[in-house]
Design a protein around this motif. Structure first.
Motif, PDB file in Angstrom:
ATOM      1  N   LYS A   1       1.158  -1.145   0.179  1.00  0.00           N
ATOM      2  CA  LYS A   1      -0.392   0.231   0.113  1.00  0.00           C
ATOM      3  C   LYS A   1       1.250   1.271  -0.051  1.00  0.00           C
ATOM      4  CE  LYS A   1      -4.301   1.736   1.907  1.00  0.00           C
ATOM      5  NZ  LYS A   1      -5.308   1.943   3.069  1.00  0.00           N
ATOM      6  N   GLU A   2       1.846   1.435   1.073  1.00  0.00           N
ATOM      7  CA  GLU A   2       3.166   2.461   0.949  1.00  0.00           C
ATOM      8  C   GLU A   2       3.818   2.762  -0.785  1.00  0.00           C
ATOM      9  OE1 GLU A   2       1.917   0.630   4.860  1.00  0.00           O
ATOM     10  OE2 GLU A   2       2.510   0.165   3.016  1.00  0.00           O
ATOM     11  N   ALA A   3       4.270   1.487  -0.851  1.00  0.00           N
ATOM     12  CA  ALA A   3       4.743   1.260  -2.452  1.00  0.00           C
ATOM     13  C   ALA A   3       3.899   2.010  -3.730  1.00  0.00           C
ATOM     14  CB  ALA A   3       5.529  -0.077  -3.170  1.00  0.00           C
ATOM     15  N   TYR A   4       2.106   2.032  -3.513  1.00  0.00           N
ATOM     16  CA  TYR A   4       1.528   2.217  -4.770  1.00  0.00           C
ATOM     17  C   TYR A   4       1.907   3.645  -4.148  1.00  0.00           C
ATOM     18  CZ  TYR A   4      -2.614   2.456  -7.554  1.00  0.00           C
ATOM     19  OH  TYR A   4      -2.994   2.703  -8.304  1.00  0.00           O
ATOM     20  N   ALA A   5       1.470   4.256  -2.898  1.00  0.00           N
ATOM     21  CA  ALA A   5       1.178   5.702  -2.901  1.00  0.00           C
ATOM     22  C   ALA A   5       2.172   6.244  -2.960  1.00  0.00           C
ATOM     23  CB  ALA A   5       0.864   6.202  -1.279  1.00  0.00           C
ATOM     24  N   LYS A   6       3.321   6.009  -3.072  1.00  0.00           N
ATOM     25  CA  LYS A   6       4.540   6.140  -3.799  1.00  0.00           C
ATOM     26  C   LYS A   6       4.687   6.550  -5.379  1.00  0.00           C
ATOM     27  CE  LYS A   6       7.993   5.089   0.317  1.00  0.00           C
ATOM     28  NZ  LYS A   6       8.980   5.362   0.261  1.00  0.00           N
ATOM     29  N   PHE A   7       4.258   5.237  -5.918  1.00  0.00           N
ATOM     30  CA  PHE A   7       3.833   4.913  -7.235  1.00  0.00           C
ATOM     31  C   PHE A   7       3.033   5.700  -7.498  1.00  0.00           C
ATOM     32  CE2 PHE A   7       1.166   3.409 -10.684  1.00  0.00           C
ATOM     33  CZ  PHE A   7       2.057   2.605 -11.761  1.00  0.00           C
ATOM     34  N   VAL A   8       1.899   6.348  -7.256  1.00  0.00           N
ATOM     35  CA  VAL A   8       0.806   7.485  -7.654  1.00  0.00           C
ATOM     36  C   VAL A   8       1.522   8.779  -7.398  1.00  0.00           C
ATOM     37  CG1 VAL A   8      -1.332   8.379  -6.790  1.00  0.00           C
ATOM     38  CG2 VAL A   8      -1.305   5.524  -6.655  1.00  0.00           C
ATOM     39  N   GLU A   9       2.340   8.788  -5.747  1.00  0.00           N
ATOM     40  CA  GLU A   9       2.385  10.494  -5.517  1.00  0.00           C
ATOM     41  C   GLU A   9       3.437  10.515  -7.283  1.00  0.00           C
ATOM     42  OE1 GLU A   9       4.932  12.685  -2.646  1.00  0.00           O
ATOM     43  OE2 GLU A   9       4.693  10.667  -1.816  1.00  0.00           O
ATOM     44  N   SER A  10       4.033   9.593  -7.553  1.00  0.00           N
ATOM     45  CA  SER A  10       5.614  10.070  -8.597  1.00  0.00           C
ATOM     46  C   SER A  10       4.243  10.237  -9.525  1.00  0.00           C
ATOM     47  CB  SER A  10       6.809   8.840  -8.554  1.00  0.00           C
ATOM     48  OG  SER A  10       7.087   8.687  -7.371  1.00  0.00           O
ATOM     49  N   GLY A  11       3.590   9.963 -10.029  1.00  0.00           N
ATOM     50  CA  GLY A  11       2.991   9.458 -11.182  1.00  0.00           C
ATOM     51  C   GLY A  11       3.568   8.571 -12.210  1.00  0.00           C
ATOM     52  N   TRP A  12       3.458   7.696 -12.782  1.00  0.00           N
ATOM     53  CA  TRP A  12       4.856   6.426 -12.901  1.00  0.00           C
ATOM     54  C   TRP A  12       3.694   6.142 -14.033  1.00  0.00           C
ATOM     55  CZ3 TRP A  12       9.506   7.418 -14.562  1.00  0.00           C
ATOM     56  CH2 TRP A  12       9.551   8.182 -13.602  1.00  0.00           C
ATOM     57  N   GLY A  13       2.092   5.703 -13.298  1.00  0.00           N
ATOM     58  CA  GLY A  13       1.292   5.047 -14.142  1.00  0.00           C
ATOM     59  C   GLY A  13       0.595   6.393 -15.224  1.00  0.00           C
ATOM     60  N   THR A  14       1.192   7.682 -15.982  1.00  0.00           N
ATOM     61  CA  THR A  14       0.146   8.602 -16.178  1.00  0.00           C
ATOM     62  C   THR A  14       1.349   8.643 -17.512  1.00  0.00           C
ATOM     63  OG1 THR A  14       1.438  10.508 -15.663  1.00  0.00           O
ATOM     64  CG2 THR A  14      -0.807   9.960 -14.329  1.00  0.00           C
ATOM     65  N   LEU A  15       2.189   7.840 -18.257  1.00  0.00           N
ATOM     66  CA  LEU A  15       2.875   8.660 -18.343  1.00  0.00           C
ATOM     67  C   LEU A  15       2.443   8.702 -19.740  1.00  0.00           C
ATOM     68  CD1 LEU A  15       6.893   6.115 -17.404  1.00  0.00           C
ATOM     69  CD2 LEU A  15       5.875   8.812 -17.460  1.00  0.00           C
ATOM     70  N   SER A  16       1.815   7.668 -20.518  1.00  0.00           N
ATOM     71  CA  SER A  16       1.548   7.871 -21.858  1.00  0.00           C
ATOM     72  C   SER A  16      -0.261   7.983 -21.517  1.00  0.00           C
ATOM     73  CB  SER A  16       1.762   6.452 -22.380  1.00  0.00           C
ATOM     74  OG  SER A  16       1.042   5.475 -21.648  1.00  0.00           O
ATOM     75  N   ALA A  17      -0.820   8.552 -20.953  1.00  0.00           N
ATOM     76  CA  ALA A  17      -1.768   8.186 -21.061  1.00  0.00           C
ATOM     77  C   ALA A  17      -2.022   9.840 -21.125  1.00  0.00           C
ATOM     78  CB  ALA A  17      -2.873   8.683 -19.398  1.00  0.00           C
ATOM     79  N   PRO A  18      -3.682   9.974 -22.418  1.00  0.00           N
ATOM     80  CA  PRO A  18      -3.671  11.388 -22.986  1.00  0.00           C
ATOM     81  C   PRO A  18      -3.825  12.564 -22.059  1.00  0.00           C
ATOM     82  CG  PRO A  18      -5.925  10.490 -23.340  1.00  0.00           C
ATOM     83  CD  PRO A  18      -4.458   8.903 -22.071  1.00  0.00           C
ATOM     84  N   GLU A  19      -3.212  13.753 -21.840  1.00  0.00           N
ATOM     85  CA  GLU A  19      -3.343  14.501 -20.765  1.00  0.00           C
ATOM     86  C   GLU A  19      -4.640  15.549 -20.947  1.00  0.00           C
ATOM     87  OE1 GLU A  19      -0.266  17.604 -22.023  1.00  0.00           O
ATOM     88  OE2 GLU A  19      -0.325  16.685 -24.174  1.00  0.00           O
ATOM     89  N   ALA A  20      -5.851  15.648 -21.196  1.00  0.00           N
ATOM     90  CA  ALA A  20      -7.014  15.844 -21.231  1.00  0.00           C
ATOM     91  C   ALA A  20      -7.767  15.456 -20.304  1.00  0.00           C
ATOM     92  CB  ALA A  20      -7.824  15.289 -22.518  1.00  0.00           C
ATOM     93  N   PHE A  21      -7.164  14.298 -19.681  1.00  0.00           N
ATOM     94  CA  PHE A  21      -7.817  13.434 -18.347  1.00  0.00           C
ATOM     95  C   PHE A  21      -6.656  13.266 -17.415  1.00  0.00           C
ATOM     96  CE2 PHE A  21     -10.144  11.095 -21.588  1.00  0.00           C
ATOM     97  CZ  PHE A  21     -11.184  11.994 -21.613  1.00  0.00           C
TER      98      PHE A  21
END
Length: 600
Positions: A80-100
């Motif tokens: 859970k703590e690692a996932y929070a860091k993952f989200v905070e760092s924005g790694w999951g958003t790399l190729s997602a559309p800027e509109a969202f």
């Protein structure tokens, strides 16, 4: 204890000399992918997974997930703590559309990061990975209202996502699903049924989970033509975007699995859960394939990624472990024994792993480039070519990538000898984790049948003919280059085997469809060798040119050239045997009556 170093230098080499990232600045999203930005993603992303995710891999496997009395699921300590860091760092958003809320980077760049994340901790990587499949479907098939309601939080990582396809009585044959969707007066549907094998179906990493569920509406055909797709949130979302009441969906149990213990693979029960139609009624199959194709490319990446980590550890072990003497005499007379590296059979396993991991990395990243070009290339012809190529090669990347990933993991375990069978060394986990990738998102036999049964004949064979031309043109150009002419000649022979096998299918498949089914698996691997051979031709050509110009790391470039030679001499000859298997037809496979399989 296992160790892992993200292969940043090799990734950079592939992006520069196989993908040609710098040549696509005119494609939407690529202008921002400057060398400095990409280097930062690779370096910082690699550091993140190595320092945050990898230390949880072994402990997460040992602890697993826990289903609580109230149906909730607790992930292993630290997740859970690692996932929070993952989200905070924005790694999951790399190729997602800027509109969202995404960063709008090319898919190929995020694929490079995803490889590292899977290598570090496959079970963890599956949590955001499954959400990406759901996001892909909503981006294409979701209404503007659904996209606005769900995508920003799914892309940020605040909410998870799943794909709910499989049921106890049906896996590949989705026409057999029984989950029902009853229309309600307010335009929603009441979803009732049971889904199994749902990765990340319930967990404590996010505040909400958005399930995409296949179901049938009243009166729909009792076949795949009657399938519709629905979005069913775990917690209902109010009009203002806040979370409301708990929906009628729950985790009935967690599957007890061979591997990926730290990912919660759930039986999901839908008891009149509120859902909303995604796209058109009874058009769920098309939406499903958007999810499935994204997932299949991701699973192919899993094969590469787990193989890479297993390979790295086998190399370290072979460097340290001393057993026996070299066949040519003691390599280190001052020591009581030589390292494992003196033994040709150990080197065989390690060279197989090196040739396939580096080749598959190039193929996966080049495939990711085709995804980018399919959606964003300025020229319609370029978009069509990219769509044809990635459509043809998706089952190959999934099927061959995961077959070879598992083979690499088992061979890496073999390098350890008896220690490889002992849990504390970590190698048996890689074997267990790699095994599922050959099964889910369509077994590799299903991938092979998708390739020969659907992809070859589509649009009059346009995709495979385009692939033949691509490979043939690059071979012709390379034959004039003394540094790679021999490799090009061997690849030309392999391409001839592939073309010959394709013609054999055309001549013999119609009169007996079992001929196609019997040869499908061999054909998938034949095409995989040629496709990976094309990647090695590009890498060898680049390495030779850089070396001749006195640029780059000479040791790294020499290793590329030697490994390319190994692939040419030890892997590409397999195409001849695979072709002969295909041309053997189906008679022997289909001749034996079922009752004779158990003959005493």
């Amino acid at each position: 204890m296992p160790q892992f170093t993200p292969p940043v230098r090799d990734t950079r080499f592939v992006l520069d000399h196989v993908v040609g990232l710098q040549n696509h600045a005119n494609v939407e999203g690529f202008a921002a992918a400057t060398p400095d930005v990409v280097d930062a993603v690779l370096e910082e992303g690699g550091r993140f997974v190595a320092e945050v995710l990898f230390p949880l891999n072994l402990s997460g496997d040992q602890e697993g997930c826990t289903r609580n009395a109230d149906g909730s699921v607790t992930t292993p300590a630290g997740f859970k703590e690692a996932y929070a860091k993952f989200v905070e760092s924005g790694w999951g958003t790399l190729s997602a559309p800027e509109a969202f809320g995404g960063q709008g980077m090319p898919h190929v760049v995020s694929t490079a990061f995803q490889e590292y994340m899977i290598s570090a901790n496959m079970a963890f990587a599956m949590y955001p990975g499954l959400a990406h499949g759901a996001i892909a479907a909503l981006l294409v098939k979701g209404s503007p209202e659904q996209q606005a309601k769900y995508l920003p939080n799914m892309i940020s990582g605040a909410w998870g996502g799943t794909m709910n396809l499989t049921e106890p009585q049906c896996g590949t044959d989705l026409g057999l699903i029984k989950t029902k969707a009853e229309p309600q007066a307010d335009g929603s549907y009441a979803i009732t049924g049971t889904k199994i094998f749902i990765s990340a179906g319930e967990h404590d990493l996010t505040e909400n989970i958005i399930h995409l569920v296949l179901a049938k509406t009243p009166g729909a055909p009792d076949s795949s033509k009657g399938i519709s797709l629905f979005v069913v949130p775990k917690i209902l979302v109010n009009e203002d975007g806040s979370l409301g009441a708990r929906n009628g969906v729950s985790c009935g149990s967690i599957e007890h699995k061979m591997g990926i213990h730290a990912n919660s693979t759930c039986v999901m029960n839908y008891d009149g859960a509120t859902g909303w139609l995604v796209g058109k009624e009874m058009k769920g199959l098309a939406a499903m394939f958007i999810m499935m194709n994204a997932a299949r490319l991701g699973v192919g990446l899993q094969g590469l990624a787990v193989g890479e980590t297993a390979y790295q550890n086998a190399v370290h072990y072979a460097q340290d472990r001393r057993q026996g003497r070299a066949l040519t005499g003691p390599a280190e007379p001052g020591e009581k024994a030589d390292t494992l590296f003196v033994h040709p059979d150990v080197r065989r396993m390690l060279m197989d792993a090196k040739a396939w991991t580096e080749g598959l990395r190039a193929l996966c990243l080049w495939g990711a480039l085709q995804v980018d070009l399919e959606h964003a290339a300025a020229d319609e012809g370029e978009r069509q070519l990219a769509a044809d190529l990635i459509g043809l090669l998706t089952p190959v990347i999934k099927g061959v990538g995961t077959d070879k990933g598992y083979e690499i993991a088992t061979n890496a375990q073999q390098v350890y000898g008896g220690h490889g069978y002992i849990a504390e060394w970590g190698m048996e986990q890689y074997v267990r984790d790699a095994r599922i990738a050959m099964i889910y998102e369509g077994t590799n036999g299903v991938q092979a049948m998708d390739l020969v049964g659907r992809k070859l004949a589509q649009n009059g064979g346009r995709a495979v003919q385009a692939f033949f031309k691509l490979v043939g043109d690059e071979i012709a150009a390379a034959k004039g280059n003394d540094a790679v002419a021999e490799f090009a000649g061997r690849l030309e022979k392999a391409l001839g085997d592939l073309q010959g096998a394709t013609m054999w299918f055309m001549a013999n498949g119609m009169q007996n469809p079992n001929n196609v089914g019997a040869g499908a698996y061999s054909y998938m691997h034949l095409l995989g060798i040629v496709a990976t051979g094309l990647m090695w031709l590009r890498m060898a050509t680049a390495a030779a040119a850089l070396k001749a110009a006195g640029e780059g790391d000479a040791v790294f470039l020499d290793a590329k050239l030697v490994t390319a030679r190994y692939f040419a001499e030890r892997v590409m000859p397999d195409t001849g045997a695979l072709r002969r298997k295909i041309e053997g037809g189906a008679d022997a496979i289909m001749a034996l009556p079922p009752e004779m399989f158990m003959a005493a």
